[in-house]
Design a protein around this motif. Structure first.
Motif, PDB file in Angstrom:
ATOM      1  N   LYS A 190      32.574 -47.662 -54.747  1.00  0.00           N
ATOM      2  CA  LYS A 190      32.620 -46.646 -53.691  1.00  0.00           C
ATOM      3  C   LYS A 190      32.398 -45.226 -54.236  1.00  0.00           C
ATOM      4  N   TYR A 191      32.686 -45.040 -55.533  1.00  0.00           N
ATOM      5  CA  TYR A 191      32.584 -43.691 -56.135  1.00  0.00           C
ATOM      6  C   TYR A 191      31.653 -43.662 -57.351  1.00  0.00           C
ATOM      7  N   ALA A 192      31.055 -44.834 -57.638  1.00  0.00           N
ATOM      8  CA  ALA A 192      30.422 -45.031 -58.943  1.00  0.00           C
ATOM      9  C   ALA A 192      29.270 -44.075 -59.245  1.00  0.00           C
ATOM     10  N   SER A 214      24.848 -41.235 -55.369  1.00  0.00           N
ATOM     11  CA  SER A 214      24.332 -41.555 -54.032  1.00  0.00           C
ATOM     12  C   SER A 214      25.490 -41.661 -53.032  1.00  0.00           C
ATOM     13  N   LYS A 215      26.699 -41.947 -53.536  1.00  0.00           N
ATOM     14  CA  LYS A 215      27.861 -42.070 -52.664  1.00  0.00           C
ATOM     15  C   LYS A 215      28.364 -40.701 -52.196  1.00  0.00           C
ATOM     16  N   CYS A 216      28.062 -39.665 -52.937  1.00  0.00           N
ATOM     17  CA  CYS A 216      28.555 -38.312 -52.621  1.00  0.00           C
ATOM     18  C   CYS A 216      27.528 -37.531 -51.792  1.00  0.00           C
ATOM     19  N   MET A 217      26.269 -37.947 -51.938  1.00  0.00           N
ATOM     20  CA  MET A 217      25.133 -37.266 -51.308  1.00  0.00           C
ATOM     21  C   MET A 217      25.317 -37.005 -49.810  1.00  0.00           C
ATOM     22  N   GLY A 222      39.179 -31.188 -58.772  1.00  0.00           N
ATOM     23  CA  GLY A 222      38.274 -30.061 -58.596  1.00  0.00           C
ATOM     24  C   GLY A 222      39.007 -28.737 -58.645  1.00  0.00           C
ATOM     25  N   PRO A 223      38.353 -27.663 -58.196  1.00  0.00           N
ATOM     26  CA  PRO A 223      38.959 -26.335 -58.300  1.00  0.00           C
ATOM     27  C   PRO A 223      39.978 -25.999 -57.200  1.00  0.00           C
ATOM     28  N   PHE A 224      39.963 -26.742 -56.072  1.00  0.00           N
ATOM     29  CA  PHE A 224      40.791 -26.319 -54.929  1.00  0.00           C
ATOM     30  C   PHE A 224      42.133 -27.043 -54.880  1.00  0.00           C
ATOM     31  N   SER A 225      43.169 -26.291 -54.482  1.00  0.00           N
ATOM     32  CA  SER A 225      44.480 -26.944 -54.376  1.00  0.00           C
ATOM     33  C   SER A 225      44.771 -27.388 -52.939  1.00  0.00           C
ATOM     34  N   ALA A 233      42.253 -28.872 -50.751  1.00  0.00           N
ATOM     35  CA  ALA A 233      41.120 -29.622 -50.182  1.00  0.00           C
ATOM     36  C   ALA A 233      41.592 -30.956 -49.625  1.00  0.00           C
ATOM     37  N   LYS A 234      41.002 -31.341 -48.486  1.00  0.00           N
ATOM     38  CA  LYS A 234      41.289 -32.665 -47.914  1.00  0.00           C
ATOM     39  C   LYS A 234      39.972 -33.329 -47.578  1.00  0.00           C
ATOM     40  N   SER A 235      39.891 -34.604 -47.925  1.00  0.00           N
ATOM     41  CA  SER A 235      38.660 -35.340 -47.666  1.00  0.00           C
ATOM     42  C   SER A 235      38.999 -36.698 -47.076  1.00  0.00           C
ATOM     43  N   PRO A 236      38.207 -37.147 -46.092  1.00  0.00           N
ATOM     44  CA  PRO A 236      38.468 -38.468 -45.510  1.00  0.00           C
ATOM     45  C   PRO A 236      37.997 -39.601 -46.428  1.00  0.00           C
ATOM     46  N   TYR A 237      37.256 -39.264 -47.474  1.00  0.00           N
ATOM     47  CA  TYR A 237      36.615 -40.295 -48.300  1.00  0.00           C
ATOM     48  C   TYR A 237      37.383 -40.572 -49.579  1.00  0.00           C
ATOM     49  N   ALA A 250      31.459 -26.718 -49.132  1.00  0.00           N
ATOM     50  CA  ALA A 250      31.325 -27.749 -50.171  1.00  0.00           C
ATOM     51  C   ALA A 250      30.740 -29.031 -49.589  1.00  0.00           C
ATOM     52  N   VAL A 251      30.726 -29.096 -48.242  1.00  0.00           N
ATOM     53  CA  VAL A 251      30.300 -30.316 -47.555  1.00  0.00           C
ATOM     54  C   VAL A 251      29.299 -29.944 -46.466  1.00  0.00           C
ATOM     55  N   GLN A 252      28.265 -30.745 -46.269  1.00  0.00           N
ATOM     56  CA  GLN A 252      27.249 -30.414 -45.261  1.00  0.00           C
ATOM     57  C   GLN A 252      27.295 -31.288 -44.016  1.00  0.00           C
ATOM     58  N   ASP A 307      29.564 -32.543 -40.462  1.00  0.00           N
ATOM     59  CA  ASP A 307      30.689 -32.177 -39.625  1.00  0.00           C
ATOM     60  C   ASP A 307      31.642 -33.362 -39.595  1.00  0.00           C
ATOM     61  N   LEU A 308      32.812 -33.160 -40.161  1.00  0.00           N
ATOM     62  CA  LEU A 308      33.747 -34.277 -40.252  1.00  0.00           C
ATOM     63  C   LEU A 308      34.733 -34.305 -39.092  1.00  0.00           C
ATOM     64  N   GLY A 309      34.396 -33.589 -38.055  1.00  0.00           N
ATOM     65  CA  GLY A 309      35.173 -33.653 -36.809  1.00  0.00           C
ATOM     66  C   GLY A 309      36.659 -33.385 -36.999  1.00  0.00           C
ATOM     67  N   ARG A 362      38.531 -33.978 -39.407  1.00  0.00           N
ATOM     68  CA  ARG A 362      39.282 -34.876 -40.304  1.00  0.00           C
ATOM     69  C   ARG A 362      39.348 -34.336 -41.728  1.00  0.00           C
ATOM     70  N   GLY A 363      38.391 -33.488 -42.029  1.00  0.00           N
ATOM     71  CA  GLY A 363      38.404 -32.903 -43.365  1.00  0.00           C
ATOM     72  C   GLY A 363      38.467 -31.394 -43.225  1.00  0.00           C
ATOM     73  N   THR A 364      38.242 -30.694 -44.311  1.00  0.00           N
ATOM     74  CA  THR A 364      38.269 -29.236 -44.218  1.00  0.00           C
ATOM     75  C   THR A 364      36.867 -28.690 -44.419  1.00  0.00           C
ATOM     76  N   SER A 365      35.869 -29.437 -43.947  1.00  0.00           N
ATOM     77  CA  SER A 365      34.486 -29.056 -44.199  1.00  0.00           C
ATOM     78  C   SER A 365      34.165 -27.697 -43.585  1.00  0.00           C
ATOM     79  N   GLY A 366      34.989 -27.286 -42.620  1.00  0.00           N
ATOM     80  CA  GLY A 366      34.745 -26.009 -41.967  1.00  0.00           C
ATOM     81  C   GLY A 366      35.122 -24.806 -42.827  1.00  0.00           C
ATOM     82  N   ILE A 401      35.342 -21.935 -45.440  1.00  0.00           N
ATOM     83  CA  ILE A 401      34.396 -21.229 -46.295  1.00  0.00           C
ATOM     84  C   ILE A 401      35.008 -21.107 -47.684  1.00  0.00           C
ATOM     85  N   ARG A 402      34.248 -21.542 -48.663  1.00  0.00           N
ATOM     86  CA  ARG A 402      34.748 -21.597 -50.037  1.00  0.00           C
ATOM     87  C   ARG A 402      33.945 -20.692 -50.952  1.00  0.00           C
ATOM     88  N   GLU A 403      34.526 -20.410 -52.123  1.00  0.00           N
ATOM     89  CA  GLU A 403      33.771 -19.740 -53.175  1.00  0.00           C
ATOM     90  C   GLU A 403      33.201 -20.810 -54.084  1.00  0.00           C
TER      91      GLU A 403
END
Ligand code: HEC
Ligand code: HEC
Ligand code: HEC
Ligand code: HEC
Ligand code: HEC
Length: 398
Positions: free
Chosen positions: A24-26, A29-32, A157-160, A162-166, A227-229, A231-233, A235-239, A241-243
């Motif tokens: 799943k993370y190997a 292409s899984k992150c793309m 990663g750099p952020f304390s 961050a939330k990701s559904p994946y 960091a993400v392109q 729209d995760l509706g 569920r994540g913090t894709s909205g 704005i990051r440095e």
């Protein structure tokens, strides 16, 4: 037994617990689908081409070393993979290694080295699964031997916040406060089997006393963005704005970084021109792989624009093998000479200008590897044959 000694010297006996990588993370292409911009940039970097199937020079050098040292391709590759494919630790087992060290290139070994996550090179999870870095300046302990990976499903990663559904997330200092530590895992104190220093960017950098980190130049200035392109509706913090910095890992082939390498100036002094090169980087120029060259050329033209003289100086490191013959870095026993520009160095070179000159052109170009080795290794890829422009100045003589 010499070969056992060799394995011990590299500290790779027993360490090779062959844990498997979660598919799943190997590979990238899984992150793309989500980290689209980051993945595209990374793909253009040499980190994505560090597997022998994607880099002709690297592949042919492994063949050349294996021929000269009477070892199998796999046996040499395992050593190089410490940095070029550190997840070799998850791809091959102890018994594969001992097979390879006795020259038996088993089919199983071949397949292990060719798994998709190996072909992906220095990929996302090589860096973002790292839990701890046990920095060591021991040349036997490089790349994978200084990395302690955590679970595949946790992206460090750099952020304390961050939330990701994946995947799970975690932050670490070596992505934010002290990113050099991450680069030093591989860009530091690389030695040939005979202990000659052949890759020393990190050591050069430390000697410079620079406070500018590697990522500031090689991952570019901080820019605001996502960091993400996708729209995760919610569920994540894709909205958010990051440095961010770019994952180009900029080099001569995927950026114009060479334009920032040197300040060039030319002055007239009697019958001569004095060329001054000022290294603007906190490491050697050229740095990194020991085969790189900088070619400084002076061309004198007469009033009708005809070339009347051409002179050149090559700034490079040269190596001798154990028989005292000139060699590629990876078979070096000694350094024959090293005329590369040291960190922040100012170097002057004088060229004599012939009578009748009307104009002088001074040119600096960069080669990934010298012509002699292109021929000897039978390199065909244009990327390794061409010259990359660095700087150029034209001066009227009268
Ligand atoms: C050689 C190590 C390395 C590799 C390989 C790598 N990264 Fe990174 N990554 C970093 C560093 C260093 C940072 C922190 C950059 C900064 O200062 O913003 C980072 C930051 C990030 C971030 C946080 C956003 C940002 O730009 O700061 C994400 C998301 C990320 N990487 C994803 C990936 C993905 C996906 C891949 C593979 C396509 C990848 N990385 C490959 C070193 C790496
Ligand atoms: C379904 C979408 C999705 C996929 C697939 C995905 N990620 Fe993420 N990732 C995210 C989101 C959302 C964040 C949080 C972004 C933010 O907070 O700005 C994130 C954050 C990150 C971070 C930053 C963590 C931190 O705490 O600083 C890294 C590193 C990262 N991902 C790496 C990867 C890698 C490597 C892969 C592929 C193996 C991957 N991601 C696959 C959505 C995804
Ligand atoms: C796991 C080992 C490893 C780590 C960690 C690593 N690198 Fe690399 N890096 C490599 C290897 C191997 C190559 C050469 C790949 C090739 O040319 O096939 C490379 C190539 C590069 C290049 C490109 C050189 C070129 O010729 O274009 C740059 C720039 C670079 N790295 C910068 C960094 C920076 C900055 C960091 C820290 C954030 C870093 N690297 C971390 C192993 C690593
Ligand atoms: C002030 C900006 C700057 C900093 C800081 C910096 N570099 Fe560089 N780096 C450059 C420039 C400019 C070049 C191109 C000239 C050359 O090849 O030496 C370069 C070249 C390289 C190359 C060779 C790229 C190629 O195409 O072959 C590698 C590898 C590299 N740097 C790694 C590092 C590492 C690792 C660090 C941190 C220890 C670092 N750099 C710090 C500016 C910088
Ligand atoms: C200590 C870590 C390390 C080890 C071990 C290592 N390399 Fe590298 N290698 C690097 C890094 C870092 C770079 C990138 C430097 C640069 O681009 O200038 C690199 C770049 C190269 C390049 C240039 C590739 C290109 O596309 O320009 C070749 C060729 C190469 N290595 C061959 C080898 C071979 C063959 C071995 C094994 C005999 C080996 N390396 C072992 C770290 C290592």
């Amino acid at each position: 037994m010499r070969r056992i000694g060799w394995l011990l010297a590299l500290g790779i006996t027993g360490v090779f617990a062959s844990e498997s990588i979660n598919p799943k993370y190997a590979d990238s292409s899984k992150c793309m689908p989500c980290h689209t911009e980051i993945t595209k940039s990374w793909k253009s970097s040499l980190h994505a081409m560090s597997h022998y199937s994607k880099n002709e020079l690297y592949r042919k050098m492994i063949h050349y070393v294996s021929k000269k040292r009477i070892q199998s391709f796999e046996q040499v590759e395992i050593r190089c993979a410490q940095c070029h494919n550190p997840h070799i630790a998850s791809a091959v087992s102890d018994s594969d290694i001992s097979d390879a060290s006795f020259g038996i290139a088993s089919e199983k070994m071949r397949k292990s080295l060719d798994q998709p996550f190996m072909k992906d090179g220095v990929n996302c999870i090589v860096c973002h699964n790292i839990e701890k870095i046990h920095f060591s300046d021991d040349p036997g302990k490089r790349g994978k031997d200084t990395i302690q990976w955590g679970p595949n499903d946790t992206m460090v990663g750099p952020f304390s916040d961050a939330k990701s559904p994946y995947h799970k997330t975690k932050s670490a200092d070596f992505f934010k406060k002290d990113p050099n530590k991450l680069c030093f895992v591989c860009h530091y104190n690389e030695r040939s089997p005979y202990r000659a220093l052949i890759g020393s960017t990190g050591i050069e950098y430390q000697s410079s006393g620079s406070k500018t980190t590697c990522v500031e130049c090689h991952m570019g200035a901080v820019k605001k963005g996502h960091a993400v392109q996708v729209d995760l509706g919610g569920r994540g913090t894709s909205g958010k704005i990051r440095e961010l910095r770019s994952h180009l890992f900029a080099g001569a082939r995927n950026s114009d970084i060479l334009a920032d390498a040197i300040d060039l100036s030319v002055m007239r002094k009697g019958q001569n021109v004095v060329v001054t090169l000022k290294n603007r980087t906190p490491h050697n120029v050229p740095t990194g792989f020991g085969g790189r060259q900088l070619i400084v050329t002076m061309k004198a033209l007469d009033a009708s624009g005809h070339l009347i003289q051409r002179e050149e100086q090559i700034l490079e490191a040269r190596y001798l093998d154990k028989h005292g013959r000139e060699s590629i870095p990876h078979l070096a026993k000694d350094v024959l000479s090293d005329t590369r520009l040291k960190p922040n160095e100012h170097r002057t070179i004088e060229f004599k200008v012939p009578a009748g000159s009307n104009e002088v052109i001074v040119d600096i170009k960069y080669r990934l590897i010298g012509k002699k080795w292109v021929e000897k290794l039978n390199i065909e890829d244009e990327m390794f044959k061409k010259e990359y422009p660095v700087a150029s100045i034209q001066m009227q003589i009268r």
